[in-house]
Scaffold this active site. Structure first.
Site, PDB file in Angstrom:
ATOM      1  CB  CYS A 135      35.463  19.035  28.078  1.00  4.87           C
ATOM      2  SG  CYS A 135      34.750  17.657  26.955  1.00  4.87           S
ATOM      3  CG  HIS A 156      41.509  20.376  27.713  1.00  9.04           C
ATOM      4  ND1 HIS A 156      40.696  19.900  28.591  1.00  9.04           N
ATOM      5  CD2 HIS A 156      41.022  20.034  26.604  1.00  9.04           C
ATOM      6  CE1 HIS A 156      39.522  19.285  27.990  1.00  9.04           C
ATOM      7  NE2 HIS A 156      40.021  19.473  26.607  1.00  9.04           N
ATOM      8  CE  LYS A 161      41.218  16.092  29.064  1.00 10.84           C
ATOM      9  NZ  LYS A 161      41.940  17.056  29.780  1.00 10.84           N
ATOM     10  CG  PHE A 170      33.170  19.815  21.732  1.00  6.54           C
ATOM     11  CD1 PHE A 170      34.386  19.843  21.402  1.00  6.54           C
ATOM     12  CD2 PHE A 170      32.630  18.520  21.314  1.00  6.54           C
ATOM     13  CE1 PHE A 170      35.399  19.166  20.673  1.00  6.54           C
ATOM     14  CE2 PHE A 170      33.502  17.608  20.664  1.00  6.54           C
ATOM     15  CZ  PHE A 170      34.836  17.906  20.431  1.00  6.54           C
ATOM     16  CD  GLU A 220      45.616  22.857  27.111  1.00  5.73           C
ATOM     17  OE1 GLU A 220      45.490  23.077  28.408  1.00  5.73           O
ATOM     18  OE2 GLU A 220      45.680  21.670  26.640  1.00  5.73           O
ATOM     19  CG  HIS A 279      38.596  14.065  27.454  1.00  6.42           C
ATOM     20  ND1 HIS A 279      38.069  14.429  28.485  1.00  6.42           N
ATOM     21  CD2 HIS A 279      38.691  15.003  26.267  1.00  6.42           C
ATOM     22  CE1 HIS A 279      37.468  15.888  28.119  1.00  6.42           C
ATOM     23  NE2 HIS A 279      37.959  16.219  26.725  1.00  6.42           N
TER      24      HIS A 279
END
Length: 423
Positions: A170, A310, A342, A406, A321, A347
């Protein structure tokens, strides 16, 4: 090493609810959401049945029947976005040395939709244990290798310089742009067509995220399903899309009178070497990526006017975050508006990092911070200024955009007005 300074002179975005940079920005600035119930396939067997889909007709966007047959949906996105970015930049690529034009495209999952569709055909709907390859499309190999994305973009724009696909989960959309910046800084290329694309809304992807309960099961109100930093959030909403940029050296852009959206002043990536999907709550690795990106930009944390987070909408990520922003920006984190787009466009895995860079550049262009839609009940552990529901007028000269992927990937990129960033 900074070397030559690199700027964005062209932007094109294909996102849910907004094809084209103008439509995309309209969606964000108005705080509208583009999440809905899945229409691409029957989602009934799945735990999560919502997504952020794009209403995309490749023929309407100039792709020929042969190109449509050859390319996966994500590759189509990338090519359409690349052509749009070049047009937006006004650059005449055919007047340049093609060996000095590069391509870097990010993608987390490659041609997922193409592979999923073709497996269904060659297995006769899953009934054959031994698939019959005679029923496959002639270009099935291109679906298997993500490098085909960069190849298609290079063909579309006539680039014969370095051509690369970056696949770091990502964070691919940030890392592909960061790699492009380094190509220009070191002198390997003068212009790079950079960005990312993913079209992962398929049964296999939904099944994968269902298995780890990462996506939201909120089906009753899909338009409000993506809720980053909200205490009622329960997973992210899968999306799709692409964003592509024309990057070039600052002085060259100035000589040709190009419109400059922003300078890419700093970039860094780190890995937590910890867990495939887990994050440490202290946010140390993301904080380190932010620190290095700011150092490369030669900027103090207090110069950041906006953080494009994010903000996936999982408790683990949002709290990670928040800790990273506090650790890297200190007290200034409490004075800096933060938001997650998002909440509006979902996403899109490897594509979202570039889409968020586009949002950051357009926030600078318009001096408006897009909101975090659906943020009604803030998580008390996420106690920064997450700009809920409504966009905010904000003088924005420097933006920090971050990504978390990930595998432990943590990336940060700093955009600034060229006149503000040190030479």
């Amino acid at each position: 090493m900074r070397g030559r300074r690199v700027v964005i002179t062209g932007i094109e975005v294909l996102a849910p609810g907004g094809i084209g940079a103008k439509s995309f920005w309209s969606l964000l600035s108005e705080g509208r959401t583009a999440t809905r119930g899945i229409t691409f396939f029957d989602p009934a067997p799945f735990r999560s049945r919502v997504a952020a889909e794009i209403d995309f007709d490749p023929e309407e966007h100039g792709l020929r029947p042969q190109e449509i047959r050859r390319m996966d949906r994500a590759a189509q996105f990338a090519v359409v976005a690349a052509r749009g970015a070049v047009e937006d930049s006004g650059i005449e690529l055919d007047e340049l040395d093609p060996y000095r034009i590069g391509v870097t495209i990010g993608s987390a999952v490659g041609a997922t939709m193409g592979l999923d569709d073709e497996y269904r055909v060659v297995s006769d709907g899953g009934r054959l244990d031994l698939v019959d390859h005679h029923y496959a499309v002639p270009h099935l190999y291109n679906h298997l290798v993500p490098s085909s994305f960069a190849t298609e973009v290079a063909w579309a724009v006539g680039a014969e310089g370095p051509s690369t696909v970056v696949s770091t989960g990502c964070t691919s959309g940030i890392d592909s742009v960061g790699h492009a910046v380094e190509l220009i800084r070191e002198g390997t290329a003068d212009v790079v067509i950079a960005g990312s694309s993913d079209a992962p809304i398929s049964p296999i992807t939904m099944a994968c995220f269902d298995a780890i309960k990462a996506t939201t099961p909120r089906h009753d109100e899909p338009e409000r399903a993506s809720r980053p930093f909200d205490n009622t959030r329960n997973g992210f909403v899968l999306g799709e899309g692409a964003a592509v940029f024309v990057l070039e050296e600052l002085e060259s852009a100035r000589r040709r009178g190009a419109h400059i959206y922003a300078e890419i002043a700093g970039y860094a990536t780190r890995s937590n070497a910890y867990h495939m999907t887990g994050l440490r709550p202290d946010g140390l690795e993301m904080a380190e990526a932010i620190r290095v990106a700011l150092d490369e930009a030669r900027m103090d944390p207090t110069e950041i006017d906006y953080i494009n987070a994010h903000g996936s909408g999982t408790k683990q990520n949002d709290r990670h975050e928040t800790a990273a922003f506090k650790k890297s920006l200190g007290d200034h984190a409490y004075r800096t508006p933060v938001s997650s787009i998002k909440s509006m466009v979902g996403h899109s895995l490897g594509a979202i990092g570039s889409i968020e860079i586009a949002a950051s550049a357009l926030a600078m262009e318009h001096n408006v911070v897009p909101p975090t839609a659906n943020l009604q009940t803030p998580d008390p552990e996420c106690d920064l200024d997450y700009v809920p529901v409504t966009a905010r007028d904000q003088l924005t000269d420097a933006v920090l955009s971050v990504g978390s992927g990930f595998g432990g990937f943590q990336s940060a990129i700093v955009l600034a007005r060229p006149e503000r960033s040190p030479a």
